[in-house]
Design a protein around this motif. Structure first.
Motif, PDB file in Angstrom:
ATOM      1  N   SER A 233       8.449  20.198   5.100  1.00 25.46           N
ATOM      2  CA  SER A 233       7.179  20.248   4.495  1.00 25.46           C
ATOM      3  C   SER A 233       6.677  19.234   3.778  1.00 25.46           C
ATOM      4  O   SER A 233       7.485  18.084   3.388  1.00 25.46           O
ATOM      5  CB  SER A 233       6.893  21.756   3.671  1.00 25.46           C
ATOM      6  N   ARG A 234       5.529  18.902   3.547  1.00 26.08           N
ATOM      7  CA  ARG A 234       4.976  17.742   2.958  1.00 26.08           C
ATOM      8  C   ARG A 234       4.215  18.373   1.546  1.00 26.08           C
ATOM      9  O   ARG A 234       3.627  19.273   1.720  1.00 26.08           O
ATOM     10  CB  ARG A 234       3.899  16.976   3.708  1.00 26.08           C
ATOM     11  N   THR A 235       4.502  17.792   0.263  1.00 23.66           N
ATOM     12  CA  THR A 235       3.819  17.818  -0.800  1.00 23.66           C
ATOM     13  C   THR A 235       2.652  17.420  -0.876  1.00 23.66           C
ATOM     14  O   THR A 235       2.703  16.081  -1.131  1.00 23.66           O
ATOM     15  CB  THR A 235       4.817  17.780  -1.943  1.00 23.66           C
ATOM     16  N   ARG A 236       1.362  18.032  -1.075  1.00 18.92           N
ATOM     17  CA  ARG A 236       0.134  17.157  -0.859  1.00 18.92           C
ATOM     18  C   ARG A 236      -0.433  17.376  -2.524  1.00 18.92           C
ATOM     19  O   ARG A 236       0.035  17.827  -3.317  1.00 18.92           O
ATOM     20  CB  ARG A 236      -0.690  17.838  -0.127  1.00 18.92           C
ATOM     21  N   GLY A 237      -1.498  16.407  -2.549  1.00 14.02           N
ATOM     22  CA  GLY A 237      -2.260  16.498  -3.634  1.00 14.02           C
ATOM     23  C   GLY A 237      -1.671  15.512  -4.870  1.00 14.02           C
ATOM     24  O   GLY A 237      -1.978  15.488  -6.000  1.00 14.02           O
ATOM     25  N   ILE A 238      -0.594  14.530  -4.308  1.00 18.42           N
ATOM     26  CA  ILE A 238      -0.186  13.354  -5.329  1.00 18.42           C
ATOM     27  C   ILE A 238      -1.309  12.553  -5.536  1.00 18.42           C
ATOM     28  O   ILE A 238      -1.127  11.218  -4.784  1.00 18.42           O
ATOM     29  CB  ILE A 238       1.253  12.898  -4.576  1.00 18.42           C
ATOM     30  N   ASP A 239      -2.191  12.786  -6.168  1.00 17.18           N
ATOM     31  CA  ASP A 239      -3.373  11.697  -6.285  1.00 17.18           C
ATOM     32  C   ASP A 239      -3.514  11.259  -7.619  1.00 17.18           C
ATOM     33  O   ASP A 239      -2.623  11.748  -8.612  1.00 17.18           O
ATOM     34  CB  ASP A 239      -4.809  12.579  -6.308  1.00 17.18           C
ATOM     35  N   GLY A 240      -4.086  10.062  -7.978  1.00 11.94           N
ATOM     36  CA  GLY A 240      -4.172   9.231  -9.106  1.00 11.94           C
ATOM     37  C   GLY A 240      -5.455   8.400  -9.357  1.00 11.94           C
ATOM     38  O   GLY A 240      -5.817   8.070  -8.152  1.00 11.94           O
ATOM     39  N   VAL A 241      -5.758   7.934 -10.570  1.00 10.64           N
ATOM     40  CA  VAL A 241      -6.528   6.984 -10.853  1.00 10.64           C
ATOM     41  C   VAL A 241      -5.576   5.833 -11.626  1.00 10.64           C
ATOM     42  O   VAL A 241      -4.948   5.906 -12.443  1.00 10.64           O
ATOM     43  CB  VAL A 241      -7.575   7.391 -11.960  1.00 10.64           C
ATOM     44  N   VAL A 242      -5.521   4.642 -10.903  1.00 15.30           N
ATOM     45  CA  VAL A 242      -4.883   3.463 -11.297  1.00 15.30           C
ATOM     46  C   VAL A 242      -5.853   2.484 -11.893  1.00 15.30           C
ATOM     47  O   VAL A 242      -7.010   2.602 -11.611  1.00 15.30           O
ATOM     48  CB  VAL A 242      -4.016   3.001 -10.293  1.00 15.30           C
ATOM     49  N   THR A 243      -5.366   1.429 -12.609  1.00 23.41           N
ATOM     50  CA  THR A 243      -6.193   0.523 -13.194  1.00 23.41           C
ATOM     51  C   THR A 243      -5.949  -1.036 -12.333  1.00 23.41           C
ATOM     52  O   THR A 243      -4.838  -1.310 -12.010  1.00 23.41           O
ATOM     53  CB  THR A 243      -5.737   0.297 -14.593  1.00 23.41           C
ATOM     54  N   LEU A 244      -7.181  -1.325 -11.882  1.00 21.65           N
ATOM     55  CA  LEU A 244      -7.223  -2.579 -11.196  1.00 21.65           C
ATOM     56  C   LEU A 244      -7.175  -3.843 -12.090  1.00 21.65           C
ATOM     57  O   LEU A 244      -7.915  -3.744 -13.371  1.00 21.65           O
ATOM     58  CB  LEU A 244      -8.427  -2.713 -10.454  1.00 21.65           C
ATOM     59  N   ARG A 245      -6.441  -4.706 -11.966  1.00 20.21           N
ATOM     60  CA  ARG A 245      -6.343  -6.051 -12.763  1.00 20.21           C
ATOM     61  C   ARG A 245      -7.336  -6.748 -12.435  1.00 20.21           C
ATOM     62  O   ARG A 245      -8.078  -6.496 -11.683  1.00 20.21           O
ATOM     63  CB  ARG A 245      -4.825  -6.537 -12.610  1.00 20.21           C
ATOM     64  N   GLY A 246      -7.509  -8.045 -13.223  1.00 13.09           N
ATOM     65  CA  GLY A 246      -8.309  -8.906 -12.505  1.00 13.09           C
ATOM     66  C   GLY A 246      -7.726  -9.581 -11.279  1.00 13.09           C
ATOM     67  O   GLY A 246      -6.316 -10.065 -11.613  1.00 13.09           O
TER      68      GLY A 246
END
Length: 627
Positions: A233-246
């Protein structure tokens, strides 16, 4: 007895197929691609004895280093499925690779993992396609393969502005292990699927464009959440907000074709390099920076067959278009189309370029060659690119000290200079040779006495790869020579590893003598020479020329070393040891030496002599290398 014998035979008949036993121990049945072991169902486990295994001709390797041995497995799924494969080896290093195709010469690589004792690959297998697993090892012994239906994680990443986090890397670290088990890259929508064996993991988001982060919103692995994926099976919902560098991004091509080459960020205020990367095979690149800064971008590696340039189509740092980087912002479209490098016009001996003293020649040997019959005794086995110059002294010239100097554009490349007399490659006679060492600001210099009875051929080379450099030929003005003499002989004392402090005067610098090539009864003498800040013609002195005027049949050796007033030792000019700095020549006629110098500094001119050095006075002069 017959029933016992029948029982034994029956047991042997049953055990042999399970281990796929070979007729000869150590020979794996699946050594060759055509004999790949069939994977008929999952989960699958096998151990192969590769003690006597080989690599067949044309066999692919998924790393830069070819494995010494390999074994093969064939898998054709009955339906689409996610697959996880895990390899193992009794040796320290091994590779696991997955290919799609039906012939050894036409395989397409699906995945590759170079592991230490173990390795793993996950992928989605399609119904009706044929896949081959290749286990390769650098050492002979046992290798194992485990294949099972896979499971994994699904998620979606966005940056702090709400945009899809494109080309972000996601790593899965098994609980309790230091190495990651698998990784993937987000697609154009920021989504990802990461297939792994069943188990507990901690997930890391880490690629140069973004600030590293553990799931969910954790700065360290210990603070990250442990997430579980169950078999099949697959574990779903591994979402995130990441910080973009310059970020600065773009595409590099060479005459319109994508190229993998160096891309560098330079700080405009300090004129120093901040970071660098290599453009991918597609030509695409991105460079990241965490703090606000104004940058210039340089394209091209010193050792590749492309010209180097700055953005936007600038040849020099001063003319580069500056870019203002800030965290969270991406400057895209910073592209470059580099020109290809052509062989130098003086690549061959027959095409040697005529030069005159005080002439600077900028040279690029990245596409130069070493022609058949070209002398290489001075070059050694590492020279791969040479170019030629020729110098004919004017009428009436006799024993004029001439200096040839070489300055590498990249200081970490080693240059070679050689001077010959003759008329063709077949009759060249080596007069003098100088080899540089890779070091910051690396330069090479040599001197030779020139007369109008000869034409002199100067061979310029670089070791290992072609490079960019400047060659200079120079002499001092006719009235610019200063006579010197050595008024005291200092016997060579016991061998010791370091130069000693000066004793009582500028002509009395005692030093250890190297036992090779100098004998225990050698003598030497020194003169301290201070380079003027500027020459009478307004130019900067950058080279010291010295000519020795001996009598008799003595053998003398000339060295120029820099004296550092803040230390108690000598450092040699353009070399790492006094032996490298020495311009060693037997002298039965006037000789010359040359060394690169810097204005305002003091240098020690040292003459070694096996007999009566006092009979060998000389003169010196300064010359400038044209800009």
């Amino acid at each position: 007895m017959r029933p016992k014998l029948l029982i034994v035979i029956a047991v042997l008949a049953f055990v042999a197929p399970a281990g796929r036993a070979s007729a000869v121990a150590g020979f794996a049945d699946n050594d060759n691609f055509s004999d790949a072991a069939q994977i008929t169902g999952l989960p699958f486990d096998d151990q192969a004895d590769a003690t006597l295994a080989t690599r067949e001709s044309g066999e692919p390797s998924c790393t830069y280093d070819s494995e010494n041995v390999s074994v093969w497995y064939r898998f054709e799924p009955a339906s689409q499925m996610d697959v996880a494969a895990r390899g193992g080896s009794s040796g320290f290093l091994h590779n696991l690779a997955v290919y799609e195709g039906t012939a050894l010469a036409a395989l397409s690589q699906i995945g590759c993992h170079a592991g230490q004792y173990s390795s793993s690959i996950t992928f989605t297998a399609q119904q009706g396609h044929v896949y081959y697993f290749q286990l390769g090892s650098y050492t002979r012994g046992l290798m194992s393969l485990h294949v099972e239906a896979s499971q994994g994680f699904e998620g979606h990443l966005i940056d702090q502005h709400g945009n899809a986090a494109v080309r972000h890397c996601v790593y899965a670290y098994p609980e309790g292990q230091e190495e990651y088990a698998a990784w993937t890259v987000t697609d154009d929508d920021g989504g990802f699927v990461l297939l792994v064996p069943a188990g507990t993991y901690r997930l890391l988001y880490s690629c140069p464009r973004y600030v590293p982060e553990w799931y969910p919103d954790a700065a360290t692995r210990d603070a990250a959440a442990a997430v579980v994926t169950a078999p099949g099976s697959r574990t779903r919902g591994i979402d995130g907000v990441v910080t973009l560098r310059g970020v600065v991004s773009g595409r590099v091509t060479r005459e319109g074709v994508p190229v993998s080459t160096c891309v560098e960020l330079w700080n405009v205020q300090t004129a120093t390099r901040i970071t660098f990367t290599y453009s991918r095979t597609t030509g695409m690149y991105d460079l990241a920076q965490d703090t606000p800064v104004t940058v210039a971008v340089r394209f091209g590696c010193a050792y590749t067959d492309t010209e180097q340039e700055w953005y936007d189509d600038a040849l020099d740092f001063a003319d580069a278009t500056p870019l203002s980087m800030a965290p969270g912002e991406e400057i895209s479209g910073i592209d470059a189309d580099l020109a290809g490098v052509a062989p130098p016009p003086n690549d061959s001996f027959a095409a040697a370029e005529t030069v005159e003293p005080s002439a600077a020649r900028v040279l690029d040997t990245r596409k130069a060659t070493v022609e058949t019959g070209e002398p290489t005794s001075c070059l050694g086995t590492t020279a791969v690119a040479t170019a030629w110059y020729r110098y004919t002294p004017p009428a009436g010239t006799k024993d004029l000290p001439v200096a040839a100097t070489l300055e590498m554009k990249d200081p970490y490349y080693r240059g070679v200079l050689a001077v010959y007399t003759g008329t063709s490659l077949l009759d060249l006679r080596l007069l003098r040779c100088a080899t540089g060492q890779p070091s910051l600001g690396q330069r090479v210099a040599l001197g030779f006495p020139a007369s109008d009875t000869h034409t002199y051929f100067i061979q310029v080379a670089s070791a290992y790869v072609g490079a960019q450099m400047t060659m200079n030929l120079l002499t001092a003005r006719a009235d610019g020579w200063t006579p010197i003499s050595f008024d005291s002989a200092l016997p060579c004392g016991p061998v010791c590893p370091y130069w000693q402090e000066p004793q009582s005067g500028p002509n009395e610098y005692r030093a250890a003598c190297n036992p090779e090539p100098f004998a225990s009864d050698d003598s030497f003498a020194d003169v301290a020479i201070t380079v003027p800040a500027i020459l009478p013609d307004g130019s900067l002195p950058t080279a010291l020329l010295f000519r020795l005027n001996p009598v008799g049949d003595s053998d003398s050796f000339i060295c120029a070393t820099q004296h550092d007033a803040n230390e108690s030792y000598f450092v040699s000019v353009g070399a790492n040891s006094i032996e490298d700095a020495c311009d060693v020549r037997p002298v039965g006629c006037p000789e010359a030496a040359a060394a690169r110098v810097r204005p305002g500094e003091t240098y020690i001119l040292r003459v070694y002599n096996w007999s009566d050095w006092a009979t060998a006075p000389g003169t010196y002069a300064f010359a400038s290398v044209p800009s």
